[in-house]
Design a protein around this motif. Structure first.
Motif, short mmCIF file in Angstrom:
data_model
loop_
_atom_site.label_atom_id
_atom_site.label_comp_id
_atom_site.label_asym_id
_atom_site.label_seq_id
_atom_site.Cartn_x
_atom_site.Cartn_y
_atom_site.Cartn_z
N GLN A 154 6.49 32.52 73.53
CA GLN A 154 6.58 31.40 72.34
C GLN A 154 7.76 31.81 71.33
OE1 GLN A 154 3.65 29.15 69.20
NE2 GLN A 154 2.76 30.26 70.50
N THR A 155 8.45 30.53 70.86
CA THR A 155 9.50 30.81 69.93
C THR A 155 8.86 30.84 68.78
OG1 THR A 155 9.73 28.31 69.56
CG2 THR A 155 11.13 29.34 71.47
N VAL A 156 9.58 31.20 67.54
CA VAL A 156 8.89 31.06 66.15
C VAL A 156 9.95 30.15 65.45
CG1 VAL A 156 8.65 32.42 64.10
CG2 VAL A 156 8.22 33.61 66.46
N VAL B 50 7.05 27.04 70.09
CA VAL B 50 6.90 26.28 71.00
C VAL B 50 6.74 27.30 72.26
CG1 VAL B 50 7.82 24.53 72.99
CG2 VAL B 50 8.04 24.36 70.40
N ILE B 51 5.57 27.16 73.10
CA ILE B 51 5.49 27.93 74.31
C ILE B 51 6.30 27.52 75.58
CG2 ILE B 51 3.70 28.79 75.94
CD1 ILE B 51 1.36 28.09 74.04
N LYS B 52 7.25 28.35 75.66
CA LYS B 52 8.34 28.15 76.66
C LYS B 52 7.80 28.20 78.15
CE LYS B 52 11.87 26.96 74.08
NZ LYS B 52 12.48 25.65 74.18
N SER B 53 6.99 29.35 78.45
CA SER B 53 6.73 29.46 79.69
C SER B 53 5.45 30.50 79.60
CB SER B 53 7.63 30.11 80.58
OG SER B 53 8.04 31.25 79.89
N THR B 54 4.64 30.56 80.78
CA THR B 54 3.67 31.36 81.09
C THR B 54 4.15 32.32 82.49
OG1 THR B 54 2.39 29.82 82.23
CG2 THR B 54 1.93 30.27 79.98
N SER B 55 3.74 33.54 82.42
CA SER B 55 4.24 34.05 83.54
C SER B 55 3.19 33.80 85.04
CB SER B 55 3.84 35.75 83.36
OG SER B 55 2.47 36.03 83.25
N GLU B 56 3.51 34.31 86.07
CA GLU B 56 2.82 34.23 87.29
C GLU B 56 1.51 34.80 87.23
OE1 GLU B 56 4.22 35.92 90.92
OE2 GLU B 56 5.82 36.79 89.70
N TRP C 272 6.26 34.69 50.58
CA TRP C 272 6.21 34.45 52.03
C TRP C 272 5.65 32.88 52.16
CZ3 TRP C 272 7.14 38.22 55.80
CH2 TRP C 272 7.63 39.30 55.49
N SER C 273 6.17 32.30 53.05
CA SER C 273 5.67 31.06 53.53
C SER C 273 5.13 30.95 54.75
CB SER C 273 6.71 29.90 53.49
OG SER C 273 7.81 30.32 54.13
N SER C 274 4.24 30.36 55.26
CA SER C 274 3.40 29.90 56.45
C SER C 274 4.23 29.29 57.37
CB SER C 274 2.04 29.49 56.33
OG SER C 274 1.26 29.96 57.30
N LEU C 275 4.26 29.66 58.67
CA LEU C 275 4.87 28.92 59.63
C LEU C 275 3.82 28.26 60.94
CD1 LEU C 275 7.96 31.24 60.27
CD2 LEU C 275 8.06 29.41 58.76
N PRO C 276 4.07 27.26 61.25
CA PRO C 276 3.16 26.66 62.26
C PRO C 276 3.30 27.31 63.51
CG PRO C 276 4.61 24.84 61.74
CD PRO C 276 4.88 26.15 60.66
N MET C 277 2.34 27.74 64.42
CA MET C 277 2.59 28.12 65.88
C MET C 277 1.74 27.06 66.61
SD MET C 277 4.73 30.83 65.36
CE MET C 277 4.54 31.75 66.89
N THR C 278 2.17 27.42 67.94
CA THR C 278 1.12 26.61 68.88
C THR C 278 0.03 27.49 69.52
OG1 THR C 278 2.89 25.17 69.59
CG2 THR C 278 1.23 25.49 71.24
N GLY C 279 -1.23 27.41 69.30
CA GLY C 279 -2.31 28.06 69.89
C GLY C 279 -2.99 27.35 71.11
#
Length: 798
Positions: free
Chosen positions: A39-41, A66-72, A413-420
């Motif tokens: 995932q990117t930040v 953004v989740i770019k990929s998942t492994s096999e 510090w500021s909070s950043l949104p991530m994909t869960g």
């Protein structure tokens, strides 16, 4: 036909040491069920160099990670630990272990994590791993536990992963290794081990590079040690250890002034009779010989700041700043100020749904990217480094939290949104005109929508945070959905005004287009103390607690203009509950609404005919109108034909049935059984769907996909390689989901089913069943819910 994976939702496994920051790129990688996600930040500055003199800072303005990929899938059971192999270069290689004794090597390649090799030899659940990558070899260690034995294994491999040598390192039978870390000192590896007997032990690599031996064992903690880490600074070598006693201890490893030809003997008075290890810290007991040098392991500092178990200790890249994560809902950044180690920054979350952190990492934002000109690598002074600007952590609920410092002193510090994503099985999914909703085993209902700014899917709301594992859901009309959990009750929820305005702001789609004239609920919702039912809140309403700290746990619904952070989703995006539907005798299992949204059909788990009914409800007043009797076991899925006059059901009793409304009224409730399948299917039927008014499809554990006419005559069938657990149809396309997580795209030509494409085939046999497939209203996007905690969206373009 072009099929593109448009979105992945994936949580972090809720365990210590499942989150790692990349060193060569602005990514975090983490263990998510059987896979490794990348995932990117968002909103991070990256240093790009054009020459030794010319370089600039580039700002990533993305609004969410953004989740770019998942492994096999190379693990058959959930991954328990993921670590980065230490190396001197900007290379990212990883080692992972699972509950099924499997240890795998991986490497970062572009925006994917690629499989390298499997390391064999462990005979129990992998609790911890570590490794070092040198120029001409890799050294990896993994600790395992399996009653009545335990220990850890070490492997030596070539740079490409071919096994050169391995050895088993025995531990005291009364102890097992809880955490490992490694460092390369003058081409020999030093291992640090934290044990369940509260000792920090050091193991040194032999001169022939084929084995490890215990060098010294020091005491200091009063409970199990969960994390241990070298700071990787050979000139000021420190080891940080932490665990259940809430303390963080630093140990220094430095040369002893006197020269010894052999390791000093430990006085008998300091030995425990049962363990033969020292029970207190003394200077004489902590001398050891490694690589022909006599070193001393001594206590450097004891830091108290956490109030609960400490799960993670991670050093900054320069080895001078320590980051810890704890069950007390905080992450602490420790710095040495005026020769004293202090908790310089505290990061965390506050809220009714807040819980502790399992892992935390620094993200290094000094990266070099090849552009259209040659990129030159150069060194930074300490004042130029950005290795402590961003912190990413994982929580008990599998969510990702990120913070970025906004000043040079790293005070604010500021909070950043991530994909869960869901933790555990994603059991059902349904499409709205403007967004997507899913339910999962983690007791949550989640809403995802595509942002207008970034053109990626965001989690924009968590309408339901329940006390039971969720099972199924269905939209009734644009503003109402019904969900079922592992209880005997269905619950109906209505969209609040805060969600409608937030959806319009983020997607750019007018509320009139998304919801039309559908009735909306109040501004937001909250969960009362000791309750499970979401209660409506009017705009501006607050609930004052008896004590000041209770106010932090109250919901505060707001209108979102950008991607929300994990703590906002947990608490401030609930939907009010409108009604409960009572009537089923066992845990509810399936639900669907007719095309007009006036009739709701529900079913529950059952082993008797009397409970294997389909109940029909009037959605105008939520009254139960009739029971449809026919099946003998659990009805697994229900589907109305596009016209809304024929009801299709499939069941664990290996049959499919068609029920027709006697008067042909779309909004009627008088259904009778007009067809029952024979022995075409020989195992449990898991799913069904309508292709059009004249054809429907059923799938079963017997690996068959069968297309039927509306009169119940088989038109085409195909037997696949694995049991089929889900199906969805759009136009002439039929997509089957398999027990292994693979998707098979088929085309129905009127008389035959032909395979067009296979997606997600596995190199090893695994159990990661596709639990639900749903095409969007437009028929171009397919939502895929799987048992390995993933929610995916595929775009189908002709």
């Amino acid at each position: 036909m072009k099929i593109k994976e448009e979105f992945i939702s994936a949580s972090v496994n809720p365990r210590s040491h499942c989150l790692v920051a990349c060193k060569s790129a602005p990514f975090v990688v983490y263990a998510s069920s059987l896979q490794i996600a990348l995932q990117t930040v968002p909103k991070v500055s990256f240093l790009v160099s054009f020459s030794l003199q010319d370089h600039k800072i580039v700002q990533d303005d993305s609004e969410v990670g953004v989740i770019k990929s998942t492994s096999e899938r190379r693990h058959q059971k959930p991954i328990t630990v993921l670590k980065r192999l230490k190396s001197s270069g900007k290379v990212d290689e990883f080692v992972s272990g699972d509950v099924n004794s499997r240890v795998n090597l991986w490497k970062l390649s572009g925006e994917r994590v690629e499989y390298v090799a499997e390391l064999l030899g462990c005979s129990g659940s992998i609790g911890t791993v570590c490794g070092v990558a040198e120029e001409n070899r890799k050294i990896v260690a993994a600790a395992w536990v399996s009653y009545p034995n335990n220990g850890f294994e070490a492997w030596w491999t070539s740079p490409t992963g071919e096994l050169l040598n391995s050895t088993k390192i025995e531990l005291d039978q009364k102890a097992f290794a809880l955490c490992l870390d490694a460092i390369s000192l003058q081409n020999l590896v030093l291992l640090a081990v934290g044990t369940s007997k509260r000792f920090v032990e050091l193991y040194g690599e032999s001169e022939d590079r084929k084995s490890f031996s215990r060098l010294v064992s020091v005491a200091g903690h009063t409970d199990w040690i969960h994390s241990i880490a070298f700071n990787d600074d050979p000139y000021n070598l420190l080891v940080a250890s932490a665990g259940q006693d809430t303390y963080v201890r630093l140990w220094s490893i430095e040369p002893e002034s006197a020269t010894h030809s052999e390791p000093p003997k430990i006085p008998a008075a300091l030995l425990d009779e049962d363990t033969d290890t020292p029970d207190e810290l003394t200077s004489s007991a902590n001398l050891f010989t490694f690589n022909n040098s006599t070193l001393r392991c001594s206590s450097h500092a004891v830091m108290q700041g956490h109030d609960d178990w400490v799960h993670s200790t991670v050093w900054s890249e320069n080895g001078r700043v320590l980051l810890t994560a704890s069950s007390d809902k905080t992450c602490i950044i420790w710095r040495e100020i005026d020769n004293l180690w202090r908790d310089d920054v505290r990061l965390g979350i506050v809220g009714g749904q807040a819980a502790g952190f399992f892992s935390a990492v620094f993200l290094n934002t000094d990266f070099f990217f090849p552009l259209w000109v040659t990129v030159q690598i150069f060194k930074f002074s300490d004042s130029e480094t950005h290795s402590e600007d961003v912190v990413v952590s994982s929580s008990y609920f599998g969510g990702l939290h990120a913070w970025k410092s906004s000043d040079e002193q790293k005070t604010f510090w500021s909070s950043l949104p991530m994909t869960g994503g869901h933790v555990g099985e994603v059991r059902d999914v349904d499409w709205h005109e403007s967004f997507l909703m899913s339910v999962g085993q983690d007791q949550t209902t989640r809403a995802f929508a595509k942002s207008e700014k970034q053109q990626v899917y965001l989690e924009i709301a968590r309408p339901q945070v329940h006390g039971h594992d969720m099972q199924c859901l269905s939209f009734v009309n644009p503003s109402v959905f019904v969900s079922g959990a592992e209880e005997k009750v269905f619950r109906a929820f209505r969209a609040p005004k805060s969600f409608v305005k937030s959806l319009e702001s983020i997607t750019g789609i007018p509320a009139e287009t998304s919801f039309g004239r559908s009735q909306l609920a109040e501004f937001g919702a909250c969960v009362p103390a000791l309750g499970l039912s979401n209660k409506p809140m009017v705009e501006g309403e607050t609930v004052d607690g008896e004590h000041w700290e209770e106010d932090a746990f109250r919901a505060a619904p707001t209108i979102l203009t950008a991607a929300p952070t994990e703590d906002t989703l947990q608490q401030n995006t609930l939907w009010p509950e409108e009604h409960k539907l009572y009537g089923h005798g066992y845990e509810v299992y399936a639900v669907t609404a007719n095309p007009t949204g006036t009739v709701l059909a529900t079913a529950c788990k059952s082993s008797h005919t009397e409970h294997s009914v389909v109940m029909l409800w009037n959605t105008a007043d939520w009254s139960k109108r009739t029971d449809i009797i026919g099946h003998q076991l659990t009805v697994t899925q229900i589907a109305w034909n596009p016209s809304g006059t024929i009801l299709l059901t499939v069941s664990r009793d290996r049959t499919a049935k068609l029920y027709k409304e006697k008067t042909g009224d779309v909004n009627g409730f008088d259904y009778e059984c007009v067809w029952t399948s024979g022995k075409e299917h020989t195992r449990i039927l898991w799913a069904c769907d309508w292709i059009d008014d004249q054809h429907f499809v059923t799938v079963a554990r017997d690996q068959k996909v069968i297309v039927w006419s509306a009169e119940g005559a088989p038109k085409a069938q195909l037997k696949l390689d694995e049991p089929v657990t889900a199906v969805a149809a759009s136009g002439d396309l039929v997509v089957a989901g398999l027990q292994t997580g693979e998707l098979v795209v088929l085309r129905f030509t009127g008389e035959n089913l032909e395979v067009i494409e296979k997606i997600g085939s596995n190199a090893i046999k695994i159990d990661a069943a596709v639990l639900r497939l749903r095409f969007s209203k437009c028929g171009r996007k397919l939502a895929v819910a799987t048992s390995d905690a993933k929610l995916r969206v595929f775009d189908f373009t002709v």
